[in-house]
Design a protein around this motif. Sequence first.
Motif, PDB file in Angstrom:
ATOM      1  N   GLU A  26       8.174 -40.702 -27.819  1.00  0.00           N
ATOM      2  CA  GLU A  26       8.564 -41.245 -26.610  1.00  0.00           C
ATOM      3  C   GLU A  26       7.332 -40.601 -25.566  1.00  0.00           C
ATOM      4  OE1 GLU A  26      10.483 -43.570 -26.225  1.00  0.00           O
ATOM      5  OE2 GLU A  26      11.369 -43.607 -28.620  1.00  0.00           O
ATOM      6  N   GLU A  27       7.187 -41.458 -24.663  1.00  0.00           N
ATOM      7  CA  GLU A  27       6.415 -41.177 -23.695  1.00  0.00           C
ATOM      8  C   GLU A  27       6.745 -39.635 -22.981  1.00  0.00           C
ATOM      9  OE1 GLU A  27       4.980 -42.946 -19.389  1.00  0.00           O
ATOM     10  OE2 GLU A  27       4.219 -44.142 -20.970  1.00  0.00           O
ATOM     11  N   ALA A  28       7.809 -39.633 -22.733  1.00  0.00           N
ATOM     12  CA  ALA A  28       8.414 -38.386 -22.138  1.00  0.00           C
ATOM     13  C   ALA A  28       7.997 -37.266 -22.969  1.00  0.00           C
ATOM     14  CB  ALA A  28       9.965 -38.540 -21.602  1.00  0.00           C
ATOM     15  N   GLU A  29       8.220 -37.293 -24.178  1.00  0.00           N
ATOM     16  CA  GLU A  29       7.803 -36.111 -24.897  1.00  0.00           C
ATOM     17  C   GLU A  29       6.312 -36.142 -25.049  1.00  0.00           C
ATOM     18  OE1 GLU A  29      10.908 -36.563 -28.971  1.00  0.00           O
ATOM     19  OE2 GLU A  29       9.731 -38.499 -28.465  1.00  0.00           O
ATOM     20  N   ALA A  30       5.392 -36.903 -24.855  1.00  0.00           N
ATOM     21  CA  ALA A  30       3.971 -36.785 -25.010  1.00  0.00           C
ATOM     22  C   ALA A  30       3.583 -36.163 -23.503  1.00  0.00           C
ATOM     23  CB  ALA A  30       3.425 -38.137 -24.968  1.00  0.00           C
ATOM     24  N   GLN A  31       4.328 -36.466 -22.613  1.00  0.00           N
ATOM     25  CA  GLN A  31       3.944 -35.905 -21.275  1.00  0.00           C
ATOM     26  C   GLN A  31       4.453 -34.341 -21.384  1.00  0.00           C
ATOM     27  OE1 GLN A  31       5.252 -37.536 -17.666  1.00  0.00           O
ATOM     28  NE2 GLN A  31       5.055 -39.601 -18.592  1.00  0.00           N
ATOM     29  N   SER A  32       5.532 -34.054 -21.877  1.00  0.00           N
ATOM     30  CA  SER A  32       6.050 -32.624 -22.123  1.00  0.00           C
ATOM     31  C   SER A  32       4.845 -31.886 -23.024  1.00  0.00           C
ATOM     32  CB  SER A  32       7.151 -32.527 -22.747  1.00  0.00           C
ATOM     33  OG  SER A  32       7.860 -31.233 -23.034  1.00  0.00           O
ATOM     34  N   GLU A  33       4.455 -32.678 -24.050  1.00  0.00           N
ATOM     35  CA  GLU A  33       3.268 -31.888 -24.877  1.00  0.00           C
ATOM     36  C   GLU A  33       2.072 -31.727 -23.997  1.00  0.00           C
ATOM     37  OE1 GLU A  33       2.265 -30.522 -28.821  1.00  0.00           O
ATOM     38  OE2 GLU A  33       4.217 -31.550 -28.201  1.00  0.00           O
ATOM     39  N   VAL A  34       1.694 -32.352 -23.296  1.00  0.00           N
ATOM     40  CA  VAL A  34       0.504 -32.047 -22.443  1.00  0.00           C
ATOM     41  C   VAL A  34       0.871 -31.157 -21.568  1.00  0.00           C
ATOM     42  CG1 VAL A  34      -0.841 -33.298 -20.493  1.00  0.00           C
ATOM     43  CG2 VAL A  34      -0.298 -34.628 -22.760  1.00  0.00           C
ATOM     44  N   GLN A  35       2.007 -31.104 -20.751  1.00  0.00           N
ATOM     45  CA  GLN A  35       2.426 -29.914 -19.751  1.00  0.00           C
ATOM     46  C   GLN A  35       2.389 -28.691 -20.329  1.00  0.00           C
ATOM     47  OE1 GLN A  35       2.636 -30.538 -16.347  1.00  0.00           O
ATOM     48  NE2 GLN A  35       1.756 -32.617 -16.968  1.00  0.00           N
ATOM     49  N   ASN A  36       2.614 -28.770 -21.738  1.00  0.00           N
ATOM     50  CA  ASN A  36       2.839 -27.355 -22.066  1.00  0.00           C
ATOM     51  C   ASN A  36       1.317 -26.871 -23.095  1.00  0.00           C
ATOM     52  OD1 ASN A  36       5.747 -26.515 -21.683  1.00  0.00           O
ATOM     53  ND2 ASN A  36       5.960 -28.286 -22.892  1.00  0.00           N
ATOM     54  N   SER A  37       0.425 -27.596 -22.582  1.00  0.00           N
ATOM     55  CA  SER A  37      -0.910 -27.392 -23.325  1.00  0.00           C
ATOM     56  C   SER A  37      -2.028 -27.080 -22.144  1.00  0.00           C
ATOM     57  CB  SER A  37      -1.190 -28.606 -23.915  1.00  0.00           C
ATOM     58  OG  SER A  37      -1.739 -29.589 -23.189  1.00  0.00           O
ATOM     59  N   VAL A  38      -3.102 -26.787 -22.870  1.00  0.00           N
ATOM     60  CA  VAL A  38      -4.172 -26.605 -21.978  1.00  0.00           C
ATOM     61  C   VAL A  38      -4.821 -27.738 -21.086  1.00  0.00           C
ATOM     62  CG1 VAL A  38      -5.317 -24.404 -23.256  1.00  0.00           C
ATOM     63  CG2 VAL A  38      -5.879 -27.042 -23.637  1.00  0.00           C
ATOM     64  N   LEU A  39      -4.299 -29.000 -21.364  1.00  0.00           N
ATOM     65  CA  LEU A  39      -4.434 -30.239 -20.764  1.00  0.00           C
ATOM     66  C   LEU A  39      -3.772 -30.562 -19.626  1.00  0.00           C
ATOM     67  CD1 LEU A  39      -5.702 -32.257 -23.560  1.00  0.00           C
ATOM     68  CD2 LEU A  39      -7.085 -30.967 -22.323  1.00  0.00           C
ATOM     69  N   LYS A  40      -2.635 -29.333 -19.305  1.00  0.00           N
ATOM     70  CA  LYS A  40      -1.706 -29.818 -18.243  1.00  0.00           C
ATOM     71  C   LYS A  40      -2.245 -30.183 -16.767  1.00  0.00           C
ATOM     72  CE  LYS A  40      -1.227 -24.697 -17.012  1.00  0.00           C
ATOM     73  NZ  LYS A  40      -0.401 -23.752 -16.869  1.00  0.00           N
ATOM     74  N   ASP A  41      -3.414 -29.988 -16.325  1.00  0.00           N
ATOM     75  CA  ASP A  41      -3.953 -30.481 -15.184  1.00  0.00           C
ATOM     76  C   ASP A  41      -4.426 -31.772 -15.151  1.00  0.00           C
ATOM     77  OD1 ASP A  41      -2.952 -27.988 -14.038  1.00  0.00           O
ATOM     78  OD2 ASP A  41      -4.696 -27.028 -14.559  1.00  0.00           O
ATOM     79  N   LEU A  42      -4.570 -32.391 -16.455  1.00  0.00           N
ATOM     80  CA  LEU A  42      -5.358 -33.467 -16.585  1.00  0.00           C
ATOM     81  C   LEU A  42      -4.190 -34.802 -16.700  1.00  0.00           C
ATOM     82  CD1 LEU A  42      -8.204 -32.695 -19.186  1.00  0.00           C
ATOM     83  CD2 LEU A  42      -8.303 -32.608 -16.733  1.00  0.00           C
TER      84      LEU A  42
END
Length: 310
Positions: A26-42
């Motif tokens: 799901e999109e929410a899961e994808a956002q969470s994945e990004v927020q917990n990665s080195v790409l969190k500011d993108l």
Amino acid sequence: WMNRATRGCGYGIKTPRFFLPKFEGEEAEAQSEVQNSVLKDLMPMQPGVAAQTWAELAGVARGPPDIKWLGRVVHGPWCGQPSRQYWNDFRIIHAGEITDLQNEGHRNRFGEKCMKYGSIDICVVTLNVWPAGERVGYSGVLDLFAEVQCMRSFEHYWPKIAYFLQAQNYAKWVQPHTSVSRQDAANSLLSRFSAFDVRQPGVAEAIRKCRLVLMAEPTSETWGNLFGRGIHRGREGLQAYDLMLRHGPRISDEARGGEDDAQVLRSHWDRSGGLGDTGGPAVEGSLEAFVQRCEEMNAFTREGLEMLRA
């Protein structure tokens, strides 16, 4: 053309087309994945970022990096006609292959192509897994800026340039792999565009961005492009230098010109008849006003300023 295309190269491209992995969820899961990665500011669709959706950005964040992500890129000089623009397609060239960063040959090729053609998100994920102190690709991490050779490539790569030359991003992602300072890297871009005619479309804006955003300073290489021996740019060279003085921070003591530099500039001024029409009040183009700008911007040493006034 079809035979060349099947080998992963051909003509006809306006902008690069990336080929990114997608996060399954799901999109929410994808956002969470990004927020917990080195790409969190993108963000997806952010200028300079290849990912157009959260699923793509999360897919890039998960990695591991693969050369096929680069997709179809503009290869060689950028031309004015997309139908004549040459491209390489890494998805075709490396079809069926997996990029193995433990393999030196893979690592060198991918590092070079990623720095040159990769987007912000792809480059960040790559640099995050690259050992500090190790050269990136064949030529090094400064290949991040290597493809900027004309106004079209500058416009395309500007978001990437601005991102990696931000002080904190340069310190985090670039500096661990090079001895070149952020200031010197920025100065080299200004020098590159100082070789272009400032009256051509986009050149003046590129110089303004280098000064205002990158805080780049004119160096001896810039000076050589404007006023070097065998260089006959006349009034346009003076206008380009004046443009650098009108934008950006004061020039550091290390980068300011000396008495000899001032003598060269004054000679060009006298031969060219000054700046000409500056688009403003006539006094702005006078020698007195120009020397005042030089003084305000710390462009010359005391001896240099005296030479200009002589």
